[in-house]
Enzyme design. Structure first.
Site, short mmCIF file in Angstrom:
data_model
loop_
_atom_site.label_atom_id
_atom_site.label_comp_id
_atom_site.label_asym_id
_atom_site.label_seq_id
_atom_site.Cartn_x
_atom_site.Cartn_y
_atom_site.Cartn_z
N SER A 70 0.41 -0.83 -0.42
CA SER A 70 0.36 -0.13 0.00
C SER A 70 1.05 1.49 0.07
O SER A 70 1.60 1.66 0.65
CB SER A 70 -0.95 -0.02 0.97
OG SER A 70 -1.21 1.11 1.41
N HIS B 95 -0.93 -1.48 -3.96
CA HIS B 95 -2.63 -0.47 -3.03
C HIS B 95 -2.77 0.18 -3.37
O HIS B 95 -1.69 1.05 -2.62
CB HIS B 95 -2.52 -1.68 -2.37
CG HIS B 95 -3.51 -1.52 -1.58
ND1 HIS B 95 -4.94 -2.64 -2.42
CD2 HIS B 95 -4.01 -0.73 -0.82
CE1 HIS B 95 -5.98 -2.19 -1.03
NE2 HIS B 95 -5.37 -1.12 -0.51
N ASP C 13 -4.50 3.09 -2.37
CA ASP C 13 -6.03 3.99 -0.89
C ASP C 13 -6.46 5.62 -1.14
O ASP C 13 -5.74 6.07 -0.96
CB ASP C 13 -5.49 4.07 -0.06
CG ASP C 13 -4.78 2.40 0.92
OD1 ASP C 13 -6.02 1.20 0.70
OD2 ASP C 13 -3.56 1.89 1.01
N MET D 87 -8.97 7.85 -0.42
CA MET D 87 -10.52 7.92 0.37
C MET D 87 -10.96 9.56 0.07
O MET D 87 -9.28 10.68 -0.13
CB MET D 87 -9.24 8.35 2.04
CG MET D 87 -8.55 6.77 2.23
SD MET D 87 -8.35 6.58 4.15
CE MET D 87 -7.27 4.84 3.74
N HIS E 265 -8.49 0.94 -4.68
CA HIS E 265 -9.51 0.29 -2.78
C HIS E 265 -9.56 1.92 -3.12
O HIS E 265 -9.20 2.42 -2.43
CB HIS E 265 -8.20 0.36 -2.13
CG HIS E 265 -8.97 -0.10 -1.19
ND1 HIS E 265 -8.27 -0.26 0.61
CD2 HIS E 265 -10.05 -0.59 -0.32
CE1 HIS E 265 -9.86 -0.47 1.40
NE2 HIS E 265 -10.61 -0.11 0.55
N MET F 29 -12.06 4.10 -1.15
CA MET F 29 -12.84 4.00 0.21
C MET F 29 -13.92 5.62 0.58
O MET F 29 -13.14 6.84 0.99
CB MET F 29 -11.85 4.36 1.42
CG MET F 29 -11.96 2.81 2.07
SD MET F 29 -9.82 2.46 2.39
CE MET F 29 -8.88 2.60 1.06
N MET G 246 -11.29 -6.33 5.29
CA MET G 246 -10.34 -5.69 5.20
C MET G 246 -10.32 -6.09 7.13
O MET G 246 -11.22 -6.21 7.87
CB MET G 246 -10.85 -4.01 6.57
CG MET G 246 -11.52 -2.87 4.98
SD MET G 246 -9.82 -2.73 4.55
CE MET G 246 -9.14 -2.53 5.13
N ASP H 37 -6.22 -6.46 4.24
CA ASP H 37 -5.41 -5.41 3.42
C ASP H 37 -6.00 -4.77 5.23
O ASP H 37 -7.29 -4.90 5.98
CB ASP H 37 -6.45 -4.59 3.25
CG ASP H 37 -6.13 -3.12 2.77
OD1 ASP H 37 -4.75 -2.55 3.46
OD2 ASP H 37 -7.06 -2.37 1.94
#
Ligand code: DX5
Ligand code: ZN
Length: 214
Positions: free
Chosen positions: A7, A32, A34, A36, A65, A67, A136, A174
């Site tokens: 990540s 990965h 992230d 957000m 990913h 979120m 998660m 993750d």
């Protein structure tokens, strides 16, 4: 054996191109990313323009990913940005089935994630079209948290669902994964491992990736 998807949340954001090269040279299978929005989770990270920039400077498949509360609204941006797999959350506000279908129709691998308190049964109605499930193992939002051990049975439960209904579906985990606790997650059935702080914080990144993936 598992794929390792470091990540980049734990990377040096001022040197992302170098960091992508560093994980690739150290043996990472995917990167990965992230995303957000400060709404679905209490943190803001990066968006599609950064994903696009990374796809230009790296050969690693981008494991994106999301979120974010409304992935459907931003989906085309992430598809165009060059994502290899796009994960949305079962708990988001968009129409989950519709959004997964759009990801798949665009030729991108579609994945669905559940937070620690969401049961595996929430995935059942989507399993047939999924390329990957993401369990998660911390509350989403921040890197460097402690692995929630209570999530281990959920990995095994998701593996069972995959074996019964869609054997080709990958099983990613993750959050809080380290060289010391990764073995039990793979025993439970995880075959794609996300690791942020334990990869970027490792003294020997290559060794850490080797241990996490073997
Ligand atoms: C948490 C993110 C994770 C996080 C993992 O919301 O989805 O990908 O970066 O970081 P570590 O491995 O440090 O828990
Ligand atoms: Zn993540």
């Amino acid at each position: 054996m598992a794929l390792v998807s470091p990540s980049i949340l734990s990377a040096d954001f001022a040197n992302l191109e170098k960091e992508m090269k560093r994980i690739q040279d150290a043996g990472a299978d995917w990167a990965h990313i992230d995303v957000m929005d400060g709404h679905f989770v209490p943190n803001i990270t990066i968006g599609a323009p950064v994903v696009k920039a990374l796809s230009k400077v790296s050969d690693l498949p981008l494991d994106v990913h999301l979120m974010i509360s409304d992935p459907a609204f931003y989906l085309d941006d992430f598809i165009k940005a060059g994502a290899y797999v796009i994960t949305i959350h079962e708990e988001c506000d968009s129409d989950v089935m519709e959004t997964l279908k759009r990801i798949k129709a665009a030729g991108v691998k579609c994945a669905l994630s559940i937070k620690p308190k969401t049961p595996v049964s929430a995935l059942e109605k989507y399993i047939d079209i999924l390329d990957m499930i993401l369990i998660m193992t911390v509350e989403p939002g921040f890197g460097g948290q402690k692995f929630i051990t209570e999530c281990l049975p959920k990995i095994a439960e998701a593996k069972k669902l995959i074996d019964e209904r869609n054997p080709g579906c990958l099983l990613e985990i993750d959050g809080g994964v380290t060289c010391d606790n990764v073995a039990e997650t793979k025993e439970a059935g995880a075959n794609v491992i996300v690791a942020g702080s334990s990869v970027f914080g490792a003294e020997d990144m290559k060794k850490a990736i080797e241990i996490i993936g073997k």
